[in-house]
Design a protein around this motif. Structure first.
Motif, PDB file in Angstrom:
ATOM      1  N   PRO A   1       0.668 -13.520  20.084  1.00 62.68           N
ATOM      2  CA  PRO A   1      -0.586 -14.254  19.843  1.00 62.68           C
ATOM      3  C   PRO A   1      -0.429 -15.426  18.894  1.00 62.68           C
ATOM      4  CG  PRO A   1      -0.587 -12.169  18.651  1.00 62.68           C
ATOM      5  CD  PRO A   1       0.650 -12.172  19.504  1.00 62.68           C
ATOM      6  N   ARG A   2       0.721 -15.551  18.224  1.00 66.06           N
ATOM      7  CA  ARG A   2       0.919 -16.651  17.286  1.00 66.06           C
ATOM      8  C   ARG A   2       1.487 -17.904  17.950  1.00 66.06           C
ATOM      9  NH1 ARG A   2       3.530 -13.542  12.006  1.00 66.06           N
ATOM     10  NH2 ARG A   2       1.782 -12.097  11.642  1.00 66.06           N
ATOM     11  N   LEU A   3       1.957 -17.768  19.166  1.00 67.15           N
ATOM     12  CA  LEU A   3       2.520 -18.934  19.847  1.00 67.15           C
ATOM     13  C   LEU A   3       1.421 -19.924  20.218  1.00 67.15           C
ATOM     14  CD1 LEU A   3       5.138 -17.271  22.234  1.00 67.15           C
ATOM     15  CD2 LEU A   3       5.540 -18.382  20.024  1.00 67.15           C
ATOM     16  N   VAL A   4       1.712 -21.192  20.069  1.00 65.51           N
ATOM     17  CA  VAL A   4       0.755 -22.250  20.403  1.00 65.51           C
ATOM     18  C   VAL A   4       0.757 -22.467  21.911  1.00 65.51           C
ATOM     19  CG1 VAL A   4       0.143 -24.668  20.080  1.00 65.51           C
ATOM     20  CG2 VAL A   4       1.076 -23.342  18.162  1.00 65.51           C
ATOM     21  N   ARG A   5      -0.423 -22.450  22.513  1.00 65.38           N
ATOM     22  CA  ARG A   5      -0.552 -22.678  23.950  1.00 65.38           C
ATOM     23  C   ARG A   5      -1.210 -24.042  24.159  1.00 65.38           C
ATOM     24  NH1 ARG A   5      -0.699 -17.448  27.556  1.00 65.38           N
ATOM     25  NH2 ARG A   5       0.597 -16.089  26.250  1.00 65.38           N
ATOM     26  N   PRO A   6      -0.498 -24.968  24.778  1.00 65.11           N
ATOM     27  CA  PRO A   6      -1.012 -26.340  24.880  1.00 65.11           C
ATOM     28  C   PRO A   6      -2.204 -26.496  25.809  1.00 65.11           C
ATOM     29  CG  PRO A   6       1.029 -26.105  26.114  1.00 65.11           C
ATOM     30  CD  PRO A   6       0.851 -24.830  25.363  1.00 65.11           C
ATOM     31  N   LEU A   7      -2.392 -25.561  26.716  1.00 61.77           N
ATOM     32  CA  LEU A   7      -3.470 -25.658  27.696  1.00 61.77           C
ATOM     33  C   LEU A   7      -4.596 -24.707  27.318  1.00 61.77           C
ATOM     34  CD1 LEU A   7      -4.295 -26.978  30.409  1.00 61.77           C
ATOM     35  CD2 LEU A   7      -3.227 -25.036  31.555  1.00 61.77           C
ATOM     36  N   LEU A   8      -5.830 -25.194  27.324  1.00 62.77           N
ATOM     37  CA  LEU A   8      -6.955 -24.340  26.946  1.00 62.77           C
ATOM     38  C   LEU A   8      -7.301 -23.352  28.057  1.00 62.77           C
ATOM     39  CD1 LEU A   8      -9.256 -23.613  24.976  1.00 62.77           C
ATOM     40  CD2 LEU A   8     -10.645 -25.343  26.129  1.00 62.77           C
ATOM     41  N   VAL A   9      -7.485 -23.845  29.282  1.00 64.45           N
ATOM     42  CA  VAL A   9      -7.956 -23.009  30.392  1.00 64.45           C
ATOM     43  C   VAL A   9      -7.118 -23.292  31.627  1.00 64.45           C
ATOM     44  CG1 VAL A   9      -9.958 -22.265  31.744  1.00 64.45           C
ATOM     45  CG2 VAL A   9     -10.288 -23.205  29.438  1.00 64.45           C
ATOM     46  N   MET A  10      -6.877 -22.254  32.430  1.00 67.17           N
ATOM     47  CA  MET A  10      -6.249 -22.416  33.729  1.00 67.17           C
ATOM     48  C   MET A  10      -6.985 -21.563  34.752  1.00 67.17           C
ATOM     49  SD  MET A  10      -4.568 -19.473  34.947  1.00 67.17           S
ATOM     50  CE  MET A  10      -3.376 -20.214  36.017  1.00 67.17           C
ATOM     51  N   GLY A  11      -6.872 -21.976  36.006  1.00 62.39           N
ATOM     52  CA  GLY A  11      -7.470 -21.221  37.094  1.00 62.39           C
ATOM     53  C   GLY A  11      -6.598 -21.316  38.326  1.00 62.39           C
TER      54      GLY A  11
END
Length: 285
Positions: free
Chosen positions: A3-13
Motif C-alpha cells: 500500500p505504500r507504493l505510489v500508483r501513477p494512475l487514479l482509476v482504470m476500467g
C-alpha cells in the motif's frame, strides 16, 4: 500489493458492454474516457476463441495486469451477474474495487466479510464516477489500500504452510456451519488476513517475542484436528504419478485379500451343497 507504493494512475476500467449492467457499464465507460489520463484509463477487452473456449491473448492480459498494478481504483460494474472475475483480480493486484450495485457488497462473505473496509460503492448517475473518487480524502484511500493488501493473501493459494490463505478460510467457515459449541472458540477468518508476527515483547521484562496465532493453534483443542491434518496432506498425496501408482497397488492388494478371504468360504459352501445333492439323489434313486 504494497500500500505504500505510489500508483501513477487514479482509476482504470476494463470491461465489455453486456448483461443486466450494460447501461451502467456504458455510463461508467463514457465517464472514464471523458476524464482521460492520468485520472482514468479505459481498456477494451478483445475476447478471442482459443481451443473452443473464450480467452484473452497474452498481450491483452499483460496490459490488463499492468493497468491494475498502476491504478489506485479499479472500476468493477456488474455485468451478466453482480460478480465478476475482475473484482478478485483487482484485490490481488492491490487495486481498490469500485462497485456500482449494492448486491455486490454481499459477494463471497466467507473470504470478504466487510466490503465497506476495502471497497467503494458509487452511483454513476449522481456525478462522474472519477470525480467522486477524486474527492475521497487521502487518509481514507490509504486505509482502503492497507485493507486490500491484507485481504489479498486470503484470496490466493499458498504453497507453503502459511496462515489465512483461501483454503484455510474455506475450511474454517465450513466447520463453523455446524454451529455448535465445538467451534465457538475458532476466530473468524478475517482475523487471519494479513496477520504479521508481533515483534514486541510479550510479558513485561520477559523479553519473549510473541508468536502470531495460526489456524493450527486455533484448532488445537478441536476434535476435528486429525481430520484437518488429513485434509492438509490430501493435495500432496495426489500431486504425483508415483502416489497414483501406490494407490493402484494398494487397491489391487486389497482386492486380492478380499478374494482370498471369500474363496475358501465359497468352495466350502459349494462342497456342502454338492454333498446334499448327492445324498438326495441316492435317496431318490
Amino acid at each position: 500489493t504494497n500500500p505504500r507504493l505510489v500508483r501513477p494512475l487514479l482509476v482504470m476500467g476494463a470491461f465489455g458492454i453486456h448483461g443486466a449492467g450494460a447501461a451502467t457499464r456504458t455510463i461508467v465507460k463514457a465517464q472514464c474516457r471523458e476524464k482521460g489520463t492520468p485520472d482514468c484509463m479505459f481498456m477494451d477487452l478483445p475476447i478471442q476463441q482459443h481451443h473452443g473456449t473464450l480467452a484473452f491473448s497474452a498481450a491483452t492480459y499483460e496490459r490488463l495486469v499492468s493497468l491494475m498494478l498502476n491504478a489506485t481504483f479499479c472500476l468493477e460494474p456488474n455485468g451478466d451477474t453482480p460478480s465478476r472475475k475482475g473484482i478478485i483480480d483487482a484485490i490481488v493486484f492491490g487495486c481498490i474495487p469500485v462497485l456500482f450495485l449494492p448486491a455486490q457488497l454481499k459477494l463471497w462473505p466467507w473470504h470478504l466479510p466487510d466490503w465497506s473496509t476495502f471497497s467503494v460503492l458509487l452511483d454513476p448517475h449522481s456525478d462522474n464516477a472519477v470525480t467522486q473518487l477524486r474527492k475521497i480524502p487521502p487518509a481514507k484511500v490509504a486505509l482502503l489500500r492497507q485493507q486490500v493488501a491484507r485481504l489479498a493473501r486470503g484470496l490466493s493459494y499458498e504453497i507453503h504452510d502459511d496462515m489465512g490463505d483461501v483454503v484455510e478460510r474455506s475450511l474454517i467457515n465450513a466447520w463453523k456451519l455446524n454451529d455448535g459449541p465445538l467451534f465457538s472458540h475458532v476466530p473468524p477468518p478475517s482475523s487471519f488476513a494479513g496477520q504479521q508476527p508481533n515483534l514486541k515483547a510479550g510479558a513485561a521484562g520477559t523479553g519473549v517475542v510473541s508468536k502470531p496465532m495460526t489456524t493450527k493453534d486455533s484448532l488445537r483443542s478441536s476434535p476435528l484436528l486429525p481430520f484437518a491434518g488429513v485434509l492438509q496432506h490430501v493435495p500432496s498425496v495426489f500431486s504425483t504419478s508415483r502416489s497414483l501408482v501406490i494407490i493402484l497397488f494398494v487397491s489391487i492388494l486389497c482386492s486380492l485379500m478380499v478374494v482370498a478371504w471369500a474363496r475358501p468360504k465359497g468352495l466350502k459352501l459349494w462342497a456342502t451343497r454338492r454333498e446334499h445333492f448327492e445324498v438326495s439323489y441316492v435317496i431318490i434313486k
